[in-house]
Design a protein around this motif. Structure first.
Motif, short mmCIF file in Angstrom:
data_model
loop_
_atom_site.label_atom_id
_atom_site.label_comp_id
_atom_site.label_asym_id
_atom_site.label_seq_id
_atom_site.Cartn_x
_atom_site.Cartn_y
_atom_site.Cartn_z
N TRP A 46 0.79 -1.24 0.00
CA TRP A 46 0.00 0.00 0.00
C TRP A 46 0.82 1.28 0.00
N TRP A 47 2.15 1.20 0.09
CA TRP A 47 2.97 2.42 0.13
C TRP A 47 4.09 2.31 -0.88
N ARG A 48 4.08 3.15 -1.86
CA ARG A 48 5.10 3.09 -2.92
C ARG A 48 6.46 3.56 -2.43
N GLY A 49 6.51 4.22 -1.26
CA GLY A 49 7.78 4.75 -0.78
C GLY A 49 8.67 3.73 -0.09
N LEU A 50 8.23 2.51 0.12
CA LEU A 50 9.05 1.51 0.81
C LEU A 50 10.27 1.15 -0.03
N THR A 51 11.44 1.11 0.61
CA THR A 51 12.67 0.68 -0.06
C THR A 51 13.17 -0.61 0.56
N TRP A 52 14.05 -1.30 -0.14
CA TRP A 52 14.56 -2.56 0.39
C TRP A 52 15.41 -2.33 1.63
N VAL A 109 5.83 -4.10 17.34
CA VAL A 109 5.12 -3.83 16.08
C VAL A 109 5.22 -2.36 15.68
N PRO A 110 4.88 -1.41 16.57
CA PRO A 110 5.05 -0.01 16.17
C PRO A 110 6.50 0.35 15.84
N VAL A 111 7.45 -0.22 16.59
CA VAL A 111 8.87 0.06 16.31
C VAL A 111 9.24 -0.44 14.92
N ALA A 112 8.75 -1.63 14.53
CA ALA A 112 9.07 -2.17 13.20
C ALA A 112 8.48 -1.28 12.10
N PHE A 113 7.21 -0.88 12.25
CA PHE A 113 6.60 0.01 11.26
C PHE A 113 7.37 1.33 11.16
N LEU A 114 7.69 1.93 12.31
CA LEU A 114 8.36 3.22 12.33
C LEU A 114 9.75 3.12 11.69
N THR A 115 10.44 2.02 11.97
CA THR A 115 11.78 1.83 11.39
C THR A 115 11.71 1.73 9.88
N MET A 116 10.76 0.96 9.37
CA MET A 116 10.64 0.81 7.91
C MET A 116 10.34 2.15 7.25
N VAL A 117 9.44 2.93 7.85
CA VAL A 117 9.05 4.21 7.24
C VAL A 117 10.22 5.20 7.28
N MET A 118 10.87 5.32 8.43
CA MET A 118 11.94 6.31 8.57
C MET A 118 13.13 5.98 7.68
N ILE A 119 13.57 4.73 7.69
CA ILE A 119 14.72 4.37 6.88
C ILE A 119 14.39 4.44 5.39
N SER A 120 13.15 4.12 5.04
CA SER A 120 12.76 4.22 3.63
C SER A 120 12.79 5.68 3.16
N ARG A 121 12.37 6.62 4.02
CA ARG A 121 12.42 8.03 3.65
C ARG A 121 13.85 8.52 3.51
N LEU A 122 14.75 7.98 4.35
CA LEU A 122 16.15 8.37 4.26
C LEU A 122 16.85 7.75 3.05
N ALA A 171 15.25 7.12 -0.03
CA ALA A 171 14.19 7.18 -1.05
C ALA A 171 14.70 6.84 -2.44
N ARG A 172 16.00 7.06 -2.70
CA ARG A 172 16.54 6.77 -4.03
C ARG A 172 16.64 5.27 -4.31
N ARG A 173 16.46 4.47 -3.28
CA ARG A 173 16.56 3.00 -3.46
C ARG A 173 15.23 2.37 -3.86
N LYS A 174 14.22 3.18 -4.12
CA LYS A 174 12.95 2.61 -4.57
C LYS A 174 13.14 1.92 -5.91
N PRO A 175 12.44 0.80 -6.17
CA PRO A 175 12.54 0.13 -7.48
C PRO A 175 12.11 1.07 -8.61
N ASP A 176 12.81 1.01 -9.72
CA ASP A 176 12.47 1.88 -10.85
C ASP A 176 11.08 1.58 -11.41
N ASP A 177 10.67 0.31 -11.30
CA ASP A 177 9.37 -0.08 -11.87
C ASP A 177 8.29 -0.23 -10.79
N VAL A 178 8.37 0.58 -9.71
CA VAL A 178 7.44 0.44 -8.60
C VAL A 178 6.00 0.66 -9.04
#
Length: 602
Positions: free
Chosen positions: A482-488, A531-544, A546-553
């Motif tokens: 549901w969120w296109r901003g997630l990075t690996w 659970v909240p820590v895992a969600f928060l970690t994924m969101v924060m690190i993904s924002r930091l 952001a260039r690692r998002k898949p090109d074909d997301v």
């Protein structure tokens, strides 16, 4: 000597039926898709019965009733959470996950985010969750066999392991689908029929063996009772009592009369406690000591409230992260069928959980001696013979025992397929032969851990598996879908942080159980934090990152969410290697016959 030969007969019948249905299902299994996802051709109704069959584990068949007996109304969150998790799965995960075309959770992670490093982390956590969930199934199988026959506990776990391994070796997912669908209806009958009979007898009158309750709500033994502990245990006494003990009590040898004042008392393993008629029933530490508290929620203050909300987080969100449940949705023909499957599972589970709850309530009056040892998982097995010490009680007990073994077999089968599938595709080359080797290895590790680790309540151990799933794959799936901003990078960080916290809590809890039980009780239910820590970690690190998002997301998310008739869904093996026609064309070109080129990803 076997107390109830009917139990052994019906357990043997269940084992033979499991073998037979597994053989029927495996006759046409010969390819990797057969073993991993049953060729993605399982109808929604049959798949729902199969999911319910493997999902209703030892925690459901034995553990729920045992927890209701011990903890009262607070334990009702277990069946509620186990069922309600499928509502979240139906709304947010089932259809997009099937449209991803993945075979396993690591396969989905790679299809959505790309790098193989993330796939390795997912593989690790799939194995951890699968083994952590499988161990209580084998331990409960040992408890069941020991309770009904007196045979060594390890033999039950070994028997379930052998049966399941042989079935999975024969045909993987294709073999166990029919088995699990049959076993759901078998388990429903095995729990429903005795419940109807015993509840009718209960309403007709307490009868022999019922424990009286005094005006203050304290249970009392109506006759002389002898209880033998299996493991060291701490019990709470609210009313002073005299008893006789042989063994270790409060750290000192005892062989004769003992006087217990109100408070906590420690009892060593293999200690015999003899209570006279009229004595109040001691209760294992952490459980309500009177019926008044047993009927009231949240009697343990802030720590109890924390554990309740942690349980809600773990069960509501952990279901959508359980590998052996998710792999079932890969077997549906399309996303619409996956969503219909989840809807069917909701009412199948809701129907089942009515019955162990009723048995747990009745056991409070007939089997309070189990509260002394804390081994309340045996309540469902012992209740029929306690209420009806005659042929009727033996037959009902045999039916329950057969249903319990069906629970161990079906859940263990699903867990073994999910773990072996990941091991064979992510650690081994991924051929059918590798799947079979992975099956044997996983079964050997699970039975070894089941014999080595201390046995806890099945529902509590399974709840830890839910907490691990909720803290790792739940945020990965929800954010990945549901969120296109997630990075690996963000996904990997969330997996490590959330999963690491849960595993650390589990390790501390196990070490504490061997060294005096010094760990705080909140570590047994850490999901409210992890659970909240895992969600928060994924969101924060993904924002930091952001260039690692898949090109074909955008194309990937289109495939996950586009309606099935548009035809964007494409299975992962097709994405990699082309369709059967394209593979044949490639082989023809290799011989110089020409043919169309294979297609790649959308």
């Amino acid at each position: 000597m076997i107390d109830n030969p009917w139990s052994l007969v019906l357990v043997g019948v269940m084992a033979v039926l499991t073998f037979s249905l597994g053989y029927v299902g495996s006759r046409r299994a010969n390819t990797t898709p057969d073993f991993l996802v049953a060729r993605r051709g399982v109808p929604a109704t049959r798949n729902a019965a199969a999911i319910s069959g493997e999902y209703l584990s030892a925690a459901s068949f034995l553990g729920v009733a045992g927890l209701v007996l011990k903890d009262g109304v607070d334990a009702l969150w277990y069946p509620i959470g186990f069922t309600a998790g499928y509502l979240a799965m139906m709304l947010f995960v089932a259809a997009p996950l099937r449209r991803s075309g993945a075979y396993t959770l690591p396969d989905f992670a790679e299809a959505r985010l790309g790098p193989s490093n993330l796939r390795k982390f997912c593989t690790f956590f799939v194995i951890c969750i699968g083994v952590l969930y499988l161990v209580p199934q084998l331990q409960s199988a040992g408890l069941t066999l020991h309770t009904i026959t007196g045979l060594p506990a390890w033999l039950g776990g070994a028997a379930v392991t052998v049966i399941v391994v042989v079935n999975v070796l024969g045909g993987g997912m294709r073999a166990i689908t029919l088995v699990q669908a049959f076993q759901y209806w078998g388990k429903l009958f095995a729990i429903a029929a005795p419940t109807f009979v015993l509840f009718t007898l209960f309403l007709a009158g307490p009868g022999n063996g019922a424990q009286p309750v005094d005006a203050s709500g304290v249970l009392r033994f109506p006759e002389d009772v002898e209880v033998t502990t299996v493991d060291p245990v701490r019990v709470r006494v609210d009313v002073a009592l005299r008893l006789s003990a042989t063994g270790v009590v409060n750290g000192a040898p005892a062989d004769g009369p003992v006087y217990w004042t109100p408070g906590l008392h420690e009892v060593g393993a293999d200690t015999k406690l003899r209570f006279p008629a009229g004595a109040p029933v001691p209760v294992v530490e952490g459980s309500p000591t009177s019926n008044h508290d047993w009927l009231r929620p949240q009697t343990e203050g802030l720590s109890g409230l924390f554990e309740t909300y942690s349980l809600i987080f773990a069960t509501f969100l952990g279901t959508m992260g359980l590998p052996h449940v998710l792999v079932r949705f890969y077997t549906n023909p399309d996303g619409r069928a996956a969503r219909r499957t989840a809807l069917h599972v909701l009412y199948l589970l809701g129907l089942f959980y009515v019955f162990p709850t009723v048995l747990g309530v009745i056991s409070r009056q007939y089997l309070p001696q189990l509260l002394v040892t804390g081994k309340t998982d045996a309540a469902v097995l012992l209740l029929p013979a306690t209420m009806q010490p005659n042929l009727l009680g033996q037959v009902l007990g045999a039916v329950v025992a057969a249903g319990a073994f069906a629970a161990f077999l079906s859940t263990s089968s699903g867990l073994l397929v999910s773990v072996a599938g990941v091991v064979s595709t992510d650690i081994l080359p991924g051929k059918v032969r590798d799947f079979r080797w992975a099956t044997v290895l996983t079964g050997a590790v699970a039975i070894g851990l089941a014999m080595l680790l201390p046995r806890a309540d099945a529902s509590l151990t399974v709840a830890m598996s839910f907490a691990l799933a909720a803290s790792t794959f739940c945020p990965l799936l929800l954010l990945g879908i549901w969120w296109r901003g997630l990075t690996w990078v963000g996904a990997m960080a969330g997996l490590v942080v959330g999963g690491g916290l849960v595993i650390g809590a589990q390790v501390i809890t196990v070490v504490s159980s061997y060294t005096g039980k010094w760990a705080p009780s909140v570590l047994s239910q850490p999901a409210l934090v992890t659970v909240p820590v895992a969600f928060l970690t994924m969101v924060m690190i993904s924002r930091l990152t952001a260039r690692r998002k898949p090109d074909d997301v955008n194309q990937i998310l289109l495939r996950l969410h586009a309606p099935d008739p548009l035809g964007f869904m494409r299975d992962r093996d097709v994405q990699r290697f082309g369709t059967a026609e394209e593979k044949a064309g490639a082989a023809d070109r290799g011989r110089g016959d020409g043919g169309p080129p294979p297609t790649g990803k959308l």
